[in-house]
Design a protein around this motif. Structure first.
Motif, PDB file in Angstrom:
ATOM      1  N   UNK A   1       0.835  -1.197   0.000  1.00 36.67           N
ATOM      2  CA  UNK A   1       0.000   0.000   0.000  1.00 36.67           C
ATOM      3  C   UNK A   1       0.870   1.247   0.000  1.00 36.67           C
ATOM      4  N   UNK A   2       1.924   1.154   0.802  1.00 33.91           N
ATOM      5  CA  UNK A   2       2.805   2.317   0.940  1.00 33.91           C
ATOM      6  C   UNK A   2       3.449   2.646  -0.392  1.00 33.91           C
ATOM      7  N   UNK A   3       3.930   1.589  -1.052  1.00 27.27           N
ATOM      8  CA  UNK A   3       4.598   1.822  -2.324  1.00 27.27           C
ATOM      9  C   UNK A   3       3.622   2.430  -3.324  1.00 27.27           C
ATOM     10  N   UNK A   4       2.402   1.916  -3.287  1.00 30.64           N
ATOM     11  CA  UNK A   4       1.383   2.448  -4.183  1.00 30.64           C
ATOM     12  C   UNK A   4       1.138   3.917  -3.880  1.00 30.64           C
ATOM     13  N   UNK A   5       1.012   4.182  -2.567  1.00 28.57           N
ATOM     14  CA  UNK A   5       0.744   5.542  -2.119  1.00 28.57           C
ATOM     15  C   UNK A   5       1.872   6.483  -2.561  1.00 28.57           C
ATOM     16  N   UNK A   6       3.112   5.979  -2.486  1.00 28.60           N
ATOM     17  CA  UNK A   6       4.251   6.839  -2.839  1.00 28.60           C
ATOM     18  C   UNK A   6       4.216   7.198  -4.316  1.00 28.60           C
ATOM     19  N   UNK A   7       3.593   6.302  -5.073  1.00 29.92           N
ATOM     20  CA  UNK A   7       3.555   6.569  -6.515  1.00 29.92           C
ATOM     21  C   UNK A   7       2.289   7.283  -6.935  1.00 29.92           C
ATOM     22  N   UNK A   8       1.336   7.502  -5.975  1.00 31.15           N
ATOM     23  CA  UNK A   8       0.048   8.092  -6.344  1.00 31.15           C
ATOM     24  C   UNK A   8       0.238   9.477  -6.929  1.00 31.15           C
ATOM     25  N   UNK A   9       1.144  10.228  -6.397  1.00 33.98           N
ATOM     26  CA  UNK A   9       1.571  11.473  -7.027  1.00 33.98           C
ATOM     27  C   UNK A   9       2.915  11.860  -6.444  1.00 33.98           C
ATOM     28  N   UNK A  10       3.450  12.989  -6.853  1.00 36.31           N
ATOM     29  CA  UNK A  10       4.762  13.393  -6.346  1.00 36.31           C
ATOM     30  C   UNK A  10       4.610  13.763  -4.873  1.00 36.31           C
ATOM     31  N   UNK A  11       5.446  13.165  -4.061  1.00 32.77           N
ATOM     32  CA  UNK A  11       5.294  13.360  -2.618  1.00 32.77           C
ATOM     33  C   UNK A  11       5.584  14.798  -2.213  1.00 32.77           C
ATOM     34  N   UNK A  12       4.646  15.423  -1.475  1.00 34.77           N
ATOM     35  CA  UNK A  12       4.901  16.791  -1.007  1.00 34.77           C
ATOM     36  C   UNK A  12       5.922  16.831   0.131  1.00 34.77           C
ATOM     37  N   UNK A  13       6.199  15.691   0.737  1.00 31.45           N
ATOM     38  CA  UNK A  13       7.158  15.705   1.838  1.00 31.45           C
ATOM     39  C   UNK A  13       8.470  15.060   1.421  1.00 31.45           C
ATOM     40  N   UNK A  14       8.637  14.890   0.124  1.00 33.16           N
ATOM     41  CA  UNK A  14       9.854  14.282  -0.378  1.00 33.16           C
ATOM     42  C   UNK A  14       9.875  12.796  -0.069  1.00 33.16           C
ATOM     43  N   UNK A  15      11.035  12.160  -0.338  1.00 33.28           N
ATOM     44  CA  UNK A  15      11.078  10.717  -0.134  1.00 33.28           C
ATOM     45  C   UNK A  15      12.013  10.309   0.974  1.00 33.28           C
ATOM     46  N   UNK A  16      12.758  11.267   1.477  1.00 34.83           N
ATOM     47  CA  UNK A  16      13.619  10.945   2.619  1.00 34.83           C
ATOM     48  C   UNK A  16      12.753  10.490   3.785  1.00 34.83           C
ATOM     49  N   UNK A  17      11.589  11.161   3.946  1.00 31.62           N
ATOM     50  CA  UNK A  17      10.662  10.781   5.009  1.00 31.62           C
ATOM     51  C   UNK A  17      10.308   9.304   4.891  1.00 31.62           C
ATOM     52  N   UNK A  18      10.087   8.828   3.633  1.00 28.66           N
ATOM     53  CA  UNK A  18       9.769   7.414   3.437  1.00 28.66           C
ATOM     54  C   UNK A  18      10.914   6.534   3.930  1.00 28.66           C
ATOM     55  N   UNK A  19      12.129   6.944   3.563  1.00 25.90           N
ATOM     56  CA  UNK A  19      13.294   6.169   3.989  1.00 25.90           C
ATOM     57  C   UNK A  19      13.334   6.097   5.513  1.00 25.90           C
ATOM     58  N   UNK A  20      13.198   7.286   6.134  1.00 19.99           N
ATOM     59  CA  UNK A  20      13.300   7.353   7.589  1.00 19.99           C
ATOM     60  C   UNK A  20      12.234   6.494   8.272  1.00 19.99           C
ATOM     61  N   UNK A  21      10.990   6.635   7.788  1.00 23.11           N
ATOM     62  CA  UNK A  21       9.898   5.909   8.435  1.00 23.11           C
ATOM     63  C   UNK A  21      10.088   4.401   8.281  1.00 23.11           C
ATOM     64  N   UNK A  22      10.514   3.957   7.103  1.00 22.77           N
ATOM     65  CA  UNK A  22      10.776   2.524   6.926  1.00 22.77           C
ATOM     66  C   UNK A  22      11.877   2.059   7.861  1.00 22.77           C
ATOM     67  N   UNK A  23      12.909   2.867   7.982  1.00 22.46           N
ATOM     68  CA  UNK A  23      14.009   2.488   8.861  1.00 22.46           C
ATOM     69  C   UNK A  23      13.533   2.410  10.304  1.00 22.46           C
ATOM     70  N   UNK A  24      12.624   3.311  10.649  1.00 21.38           N
ATOM     71  CA  UNK A  24      12.101   3.282  12.012  1.00 21.38           C
ATOM     72  C   UNK A  24      11.371   1.970  12.279  1.00 21.38           C
ATOM     73  N   UNK A  25      10.766   1.440  11.209  1.00 19.05           N
ATOM     74  CA  UNK A  25      10.110   0.134  11.347  1.00 19.05           C
ATOM     75  C   UNK A  25      11.091  -1.000  11.073  1.00 19.05           C
ATOM     76  N   UNK A  26      12.383  -0.634  11.028  1.00 16.92           N
ATOM     77  CA  UNK A  26      13.444  -1.625  10.821  1.00 16.92           C
ATOM     78  C   UNK A  26      13.304  -2.405   9.519  1.00 16.92           C
ATOM     79  N   UNK A  27      12.832  -1.726   8.507  1.00 13.20           N
ATOM     80  CA  UNK A  27      12.693  -2.412   7.232  1.00 13.20           C
ATOM     81  C   UNK A  27      13.620  -1.760   6.209  1.00 13.20           C
TER      82      UNK A  27
END
Lengths: 885, 600
Positions: free
Chosen positions: A789-815
């Motif tokens: 779902x997340x990957x889909x969401x990231x591609x739904x449009x250009x992220x207004x918060x950039x993609x570093x946030x995605x990296x950080x949040x995934x890392x926080x979930x240890x993924x």
């Protein structure tokens, strides 16, 4: 100290004679501005040191002592009928004299006149006596006049004849009547004793703390006893009385018959008795003319003298001084004064006029209608000084000085004689001490000059005694002066203390003299000048002939900001006299605002009290006034008053916030403070349990916010209401437990429940910024580990918060796996950070080198461990290269 | 016992002793055994004046916390309530007294109001019908509590809120009273300077009180040359910035209360060999922090980045000192070594403690979050993009970082921009309300009222002028060997302290323009000294200034003042007084309003 010495030794301003007129008129302030001492002291011509030149002295010898009868005053009064047919009371320590003419005349047409004089006979007050018949007059220790009436009531007047208060010696006395009364002084204060028509004694030991004590019956006593006195012994007040030949001591519980030692019954009935000033000695006079003297404990006998006079003396008084050589008793008949020494000798003086005897600590004052004399045993030191052909060192020194003034060589001879005996110090001391006892300024001066002369030949001689005596004499001469009329001896002055003397002067309204004295003696302002000023001002405010303004002005000018003078105290006095306006004016000068408040409240000047309380800064005081006002005023006025006092208003608001929420609302309403009112409704809404009442309060808040033109808050409140309704609806439908959550939390909860549609709805309805919405979805999906779902969401449009946030949040979930997916999408600026986040040092290095960014390369280096040798070298080379450029 | 108070330029132990004496006198007034019922808020400050031992000496056998209902049973003759004059506490006391068992042997009740008795409270007790039950109603005037050799605090938590939000100047009255007490003990302070409305008010009250006591001229040679009164709202920026001194960071992260800090215990576990860390202590470790501890006095005011070096230097010195024992040959030498042993052991344990504390702090300061936060703060302070919505704040809100952190940042941006553009202002507020809840509308309102957060009213932002004139930002702040106060915030020089510094030299006249931009009046007053008390200054003798922060002061500001005191050429020593020791978090917290929700 030095200045005082020179004053005396130069023979400049000797004596202390005050310009009469200045002090007798009670316009006290004129003199204060005359700083020059010349105005206060008149010069005295150089005295001839001879007793004989002063006709008013009578010396006599009553073995083993010299006695001296000195004239104190020619009385200033003009008594037509002398002291005949009058009740007279003269207070000790040179106190005032009260005179009630013909006290027994009862016709209402001619009322007796009550007159008050100073000891020198200066008229102080006079008024017709309108109350009942007076049995006895007396003075209290604080110079108040007690008038004891036949009916047992005691009226108290001040020195100036103003009535102060009254009390009664018992209700039963109205019936039985007072036969005789006495006023007495003890360590407890001033007391009154009466004997009534039923032959019973009643005592009050302290009239300021009135406790009446009825003493036991005296066996066999009919009417009044032949004579009686009040004794204070062993902290007990007793009555000693005689009834024919019997002598009784009457105390609280019993009546005891006593017999003085060596008192033979043959000598007759006791008809007169006297106790000494100190209550230590007793004198009894019998109808056979015998005078018995002894201790008042009735344990020792001093002497028994046959006066050969059988009539009962009108007065009998002890004449002695502390450390007396020859205690003696003064007896007075109509035309005769008799001094009886304990050794059996007597001396008689004829009297032209009826007199009054006043027992003093160290002698007897004899007041007649024309003059006043002091009868004293001459102090030992003076006897030594002035004895004919005296060889006392002091006498020799006095002689030496006299010769010196004559420029005679004999001066040296006398001095030599003293010095040979090494008695010069003693001689000086004697001169100084004798000067203290002398009443005549010129004699004082001669003695002090002699002392000063002798001092010149001494080294290491403490000048203290000399200086103190000089000062004290100056003060004493000042108060003895006719206009002031306090004929105090040095001994009395010492006993009385300076503080009391100042009080007496103040009480007599000799303010300028008192102030000069305080300044001259350098008494600290607190105990001295300020105290005088305080009394002066309290008296001044009572002057009826002056306008409020005039008084306020003159008080403020004189008192200024003298330390320790409380204007509120003076104002309270003014208020007591009914001068409210003056009190308010005076309060204005009170520096301590806090002090003003209670009086202002008392005077019902609550508005003023409030502003003074505010001024003081003491918030507790403000609260006090506010709570007072709240009870006093109607609500409207109260609010209006507060409105003019913002400080008080805010304090009251504080109070209401804690104690009276409802009032708070009224306050805001009154002030049209819509913003606060809205806040009030918001707060109140949280106290409501039910949603609809909560919503209605919020609606009120919106209205107020709108009135306050606070559109933002109004809008936010509307949103809140909308949210609450939405939450309630969903809670009802799905049991989601949303009510009270914030919008963000609501959306979070909805997402975790999988209610995406509703989330979307909120997102749109509340115009949630894209950024926050993206964050919300990102975190929510990561939490639920819905990576696809997340990957889909990231591609739904250009992220207004950039993609570093995605990296950080995934890392926080240890993924790390998922995180890496987004690294490539990160903007170039954040590339390095993204690579580092997934611990891809190589990737980070590539990005950094590409960007030629030194700081980033540094950051990577700090993450490198020793095993990353190659990478480190590469980065270092790149840094060096970048630095070159 | 409190020797560290007397080390400084001004012996503050006099003040403490005066307070102790008064306490003893009151306790002795209530003859017989006693129990004290404490207003809990007071226990901390009282601990700085008197330990339990003092109370025990005066027959205090039991201590309770004031709470409603029945008083615990205690076989004592006297029950003494130690309370602040607050109405709500009066109600509790009344309840306590009323529920006292009448049959039981009666106990005597007393009240000690701290710091001042209040007619309002007594009235309340009267209304409740219990006023007559008290044998003694007294006040214990405890305005300024000596905290350290150069530090006085009133511990009046709500002072700022009351003064700037509620227009309640009670704390200022206490301040003025406290300063009068101080002058009674240390002499009249000849010069008074001030900036701000509250400062003006306090100075006015002081001058009036002096007139009121005009008679009792103070004959003590003045210890303080100058008093500087500063309103906290003159410098709203400093407290919201993250303090970077050692002590400041301890306070920011763990909170220092009445000279004590509670720390997570793990790092302090005694590591003994063989005994694996199986039972870690769960109770927080409580450390007392004041200048009595030599090492702490040395490092407390350093920038945290310099603490590590200082600690390792100290470690070397201590181990060298222990090595000495090998050199001790003669009996005399050994004896001397042994005599120093307690001191050395204390130093070693102190070192161990602070090494652990420093490690704890380092874990946080090296985190990315801390770094990012600091970066934004420094951007604001240097005026970078203060007029735009800040992405970091936005992201932090979205990630639901603690609200106070957000508020600190937003307030800082507002202050550094002399108010936010209406659009930015509303955006932040909306973000906060939507994320943290609508109830914070009240808090936002409070922040607006106190001037911390406000919309821009004039187009002119004067913060840059202030920053440049007062040199509030120093690019080259030296953290290790500082030469300027800006080291305490690694670049930012606290405005309040700059004002203090400029006052000493060259004087405020040089910065009139800036002073006008800051809120409230600035003023100068002189107090007449009695003749003969004019100090004859020795050549090179320093002057002493008492700086009073009305509304609170941070540890970093204190550190900056201490730094100024120590500067060789400053010629000025500073003693610090305040209504409360604060940091951004406690400060903002005191301004927050949280309605208690009744929603089921």
């Amino acid at each position: 100290m030095v200045s005082v010495l020179t004053e005396w030794t130069c023979g400049g301003h000797v004596g202390f004679i005050l310009d009469r007129k200045r002090f007798t008129t009670r316009a006290p302030w004129r003199i204060l501005h005359c700083r020059s001492p010349d105005l206060l002291f008149t010069r005295v011509s150089t005295p001839a040191l001879s007793r004989g030149s002063l006709s008013s002295h009578t010396m006599f010898f009553l073995p083993p002592s010299d006695f001296l009868k000195t004239e104190l005053y020619e009385m200033s009064w003009n008594l037509r009928d002398g002291l005949r047919d009058s009740l007279v009371a003269a207070a000790p320590y040179g106190g005032p004299i009260a005179l009630l003419r013909e006290p027994h005349r009862r016709s209402p047409s001619s009322r007796p006149q009550l007159e008050i004089y100073s000891a020198s006979g200066v008229d102080i007050a006079s008024f017709p006596w309108k109350s009942g018949p007076v049995v006895q007059l007396g003075w209290t220790v604080s110079d108040e006049l007690l008038c004891i009436q036949e009916d047992g009531s005691v009226l108290i007047y001040d020195l100036f004849g103003s009535f102060k208060r009254h009390f009664t010696m018992g209700q039963e006395v109205v019936q039985t009547q007072v036969l005789e009364a006495k006023v007495f002084h003890s360590p407890y204060g001033t007391g009154v004793a009466i004997v009534t028509g039923s032959s019973r004694f009643t005592l009050a030991t302290n009239i300021d703390d009135l406790k009446l004590r009825r003493l036991p019956e005296v066996p066999g006593l009919q009417g009044k006893p032949s004579c009686w006195v009040v004794l204070t012994q062993d902290r007990q007040t007793k009555v000693l009385l005689s009834n024919g030949p019997e002598l009784y001591i009457l105390d609280n519980t019993s009546c005891t018959a006593v017999c003085p030692p060596g008192f033979s019954p043959q000598v007759g009935n006791i008809v007169q008795m006297a106790v000494s000033f100190s209550y230590k000695y007793l004198a009894l006079f019998t109808d056979t003319g015998h005078l018995w003297t002894g201790s008042s404990h009735l344990q020792d006998k001093l002497s028994e003298v046959d006066t050969k006079k059988t009539p009962t003396p009108k007065h009998m008084v002890w004449c002695r001084r502390p450390k007396s050589q020859q205690p003696s008793v003064v007896l007075m008949w109509d035309r005769l004064l008799l001094v009886a020494g304990v050794c059996g000798d007597t001396i008689q003086f004829p009297l032209e006029d009826p007199c009054v005897l006043v027992g003093e600590l160290d002698g007897v004052r004899i007041i007649s209608s024309t003059n006043q004399e002091l009868l004293q045993e001459v102090p030992l030191v003076c006897q030594d000084m002035f004895k004919i052909a005296s060889m006392a060192p002091g006498a020799l020194l006095l002689e030496a000085h006299r010769e010196y003034e004559k420029s005679s060589q004999k001066a040296d001879e006398y001095l030599r004689e003293i010095k040979e005996q090494s008695m010069l110090g003693e001689a000086v001391r004697q001169c100084v001490e004798a000067a203290g006892h002398e009443y005549d300024p010129s004699t004082q001066k001669s003695l002090l000059r002699a002392a000063s002369f002798g001092k010149c030949f001494l080294t290491d001689f403490s000048p203290d005694q000399f200086v103190t005596t000089c000062r004290e004499l100056r003060v004493l001469n000042g108060v003895r002066e006719n206009g002031v009329g306090l004929p105090l001896t040095h001994t009395q002055f010492k006993q009385m203390t300076l503080q009391v003397l100042i009080d007496r002067l103040v009480y007599r309204q000799f303010y300028p003299l008192a102030i000069e004295m305080c300044r001259y003696l350098k008494i600290p302002d607190y105990q001295g000048v300020s105290r005088v000023l305080k009394h002066w001002a309290s008296c001044k405010v009572q002057q009826k002939d002056l306008s409020d303004d005039a008084i306020a002005r003159v008080v403020c000018v004189k008192v200024g900001d003298s330390p320790g003078v409380s204007y509120s105290h003076i104002a309270a006095k003014a208020y007591e006299c009914g001068r409210t306006e003056l009190a308010i004016k005076l309060l204005d000068s009170e520096a301590r605002s806090g002090e003003q408040v209670p009086l202002l409240l008392k005077m019902k000047r609550s508005q003023l009290a409030l502003s003074k309380a505010v001024e003081s800064g003491d918030t507790d005081l403000v609260y006090t006034v506010v709570s007072y006002l709240k009870n006093e005023m109607n609500r409207g006025d109260f609010f209006m008053t507060l409105r003019n006092q913002p400080v008080a208003l805010s304090l009251y608001r504080q109070f209401c916030k804690l104690q009276e929420q409802e009032t708070l609302k009224d306050l805001y309403n009154q002030d049209d403070d819509h913003q606060e009112l809205a806040n009030y409704y918001v707060t109140a809404s949280y106290r409501e349990k039910r949603l609809d009442s909560r919503l209605s309060l919020l609606q009120s808040a919106i209205d107020e916010y709108n009135k306050a033109k606070n559109e933002f808050s109004a809008k936010m409140t509307e949103d809140e209401m909308r949210l609450l309704r939405f939450q309630r609806k969903l809670d009802d439908e799905k049991g989601a437990g949303l009510l009270g959550l914030s919008l963000q939390a609501t959306m979070e909860a909805l997402l975790s429940l999988g209610l995406h549609k509703q989330t979307e709805q909120l997102y749109r309805d509340f115009r949630v910024p894209d950024k926050r919405y993206w964050w919300l979805k990102l975190m929510s999906l990561a939490e639920k580990e819905e990576w696809e779902e997340l990957e889909k969401f990231s591609k739904s449009k250009k992220s207004p918060i950039g993609y570093l946030a995605f990296v950080d949040v995934c890392m926080k979930s240890n993924n790390k796996y998922e995180a890496k997916k987004y690294v490539s999408k990160v903007t170039p600026e954040q590339k390095v950070k993204a690579h580092l986040a997934v611990s891809d040092l190589e990737g980070a290095a590539d990005a950094a080198i590409e960007r030629k960014n030194d700081a980033e390369m540094g950051a990577i280096l700090s993450r490198c461990s020793a095993s990353d040798r190659l990478l480190i070298d590469r980065l270092n080379r790149a840094r060096a290269a970048a630095a070159k450029k | 016992m409190a020797a560290h108070l007397s080390y400084g330029r001004v012996n503050l132990n006099i003040l403490r002793e005066a307070a102790r004496k008064e306490l003893r006198e009151f306790l002795d007034k209530c003859a017989g055994s006693k129990a004290i019922v404490w207003d809990e808020y007071l226990t901390g400050p009282f601990g700085l004046i008197a330990q339990y031992s003092l109370l025990k000496e005066h027959e205090v056998e039991k201590m309770f916390t004031l709470k409603s209902g029945r008083l615990p049973s205690a076989d004592v003759k006297n029950i003494i309530f130690f309370v602040r004059p607050r109405l709500e506490l009066m109600d509790i006391i009344a309840e306590n007294v009323c529920s006292e068992d009448k049959q039981h042997s009666p106990r005597d009740f007393h009240i000690l109001f701290v710091p001042r008795r209040s007619m309002l409270c007594e009235q309340r007790l009267k209304e409740q019908g219990v006023l007559g039950s008290f044998i003694n109603i007294d006040e214990y005037i405890l305005d300024l509590i000596p905290y350290d050799g150069d530090l006085l605090s009133m511990e009046y938590e709500s002072a700022f809120r009351e003064c700037y939000l509620e227009n309640d100047q009670t704390s200022l009255y206490h301040t003025a009273k406290g300063l009068m007490t101080l002058q009674a003990l240390y002499g009249t302070i000849p010069q008074i300077y001030g900036k701000g409305e509250c400062a003006r008010h306090v100075a006015n009250m002081m001058l009036r009180m002096k007139r009121e006591f005009a008679g009792s001229q103070n004959q003590i040679l003045p210890v303080f040359d100058t008093l500087l009164l500063l309103d906290r709202n003159v410098d709203l920026l400093t407290p919201v910035a993250t303090q970077l001194t050692y002590e400041g960071l301890i306070d920011e992260i763990y909170g220092i209360n009445n000279g004590y800090v509670k720390l997570p215990p793990e790092k302090f576990a005694q590591k003994k060999q063989g005994e694996a860390s199986k039972d870690l202590p769960t109770e927080p470790k409580k450390l007392q922090l004041n200048s009595a501890e030599e090492l702490y006095a040395e490092i407390r005011d350093k920038n945290f980045n310099a603490v590590g070096a200082a600690l390792s230097k100290k470690a070397k010195i201590i181990s060298a000192a222990f090595e000495e024992r090998h050199n001790a040959k003669t009996v005399g030498e050994i004896k001397q070594f042994v005599s120093q042993l307690p001191h050395m052991q204390a130093a070693r344990s102190s070192l161990a403690n602070h090494t652990s504390v420093a490690e704890l702090i380092k874990d946080i300061t090296t985190s990315e979050a801390f770094f990012d936060n600091l970066t934004v703060e420094q951007e604001f302070m240097t005026g970078v993009d203060t007029d735009k919505v800040n992405t970091y704040i936005e992201d932090s809100i979205a990630q639901k970082d603690p609200l106070i952190k957000i508020l600190r940042l937003v307030c800082m941006q507002s202050v550094c921009n002399n108010g936010l553009k209406q659009k930015v202002f509303d955006y932040y507020k909306r973000e906060i309300l939507q994320t943290y809840g609508y109830e914070h509308i009240l808090t936002l309102n409070n922040l607006e009222k106190s001037g911390l957060l406000k919309p821009q009213t004039s187009s002119r932002n004067n913060y840059p002028t202030i920053r440049k004139t007062l040199k509030l930002w120093m690019e080259d702040a030296n953290e290790q060997n500082p030469n300027d106060i800006s080291y305490v915030y690694s670049g930012y020089a606290p405005l309040s302290i700059r004002l203090t510094q400029v006052l000493a030299r060259p004087g405020w006249r040089s910065i009139e323009e800036v002073l006008k931009m800051l809120p409230g009046p600035h003023f100068e007053e002189r107090q007449q000294l009695p003749a003969g008390l004019h100090k004859k200054r020795q050549q090179g003798e320093n002057r002493t200034t008492l700086v009073f922060f009305l509304g609170g002061v941070t540890y970093a500001e204190i550190a900056a003042l201490r730094f100024l005191s120590q500067m060789e050429d400053s010629g000025m020593e500073y003693i610090i007084a305040t209504t409360k020791l604060i940091n951004g978090t406690t400060w903002i917290k005191s301004l927050m309003d949280r309605p208690e929700s009744q929603t089921p």
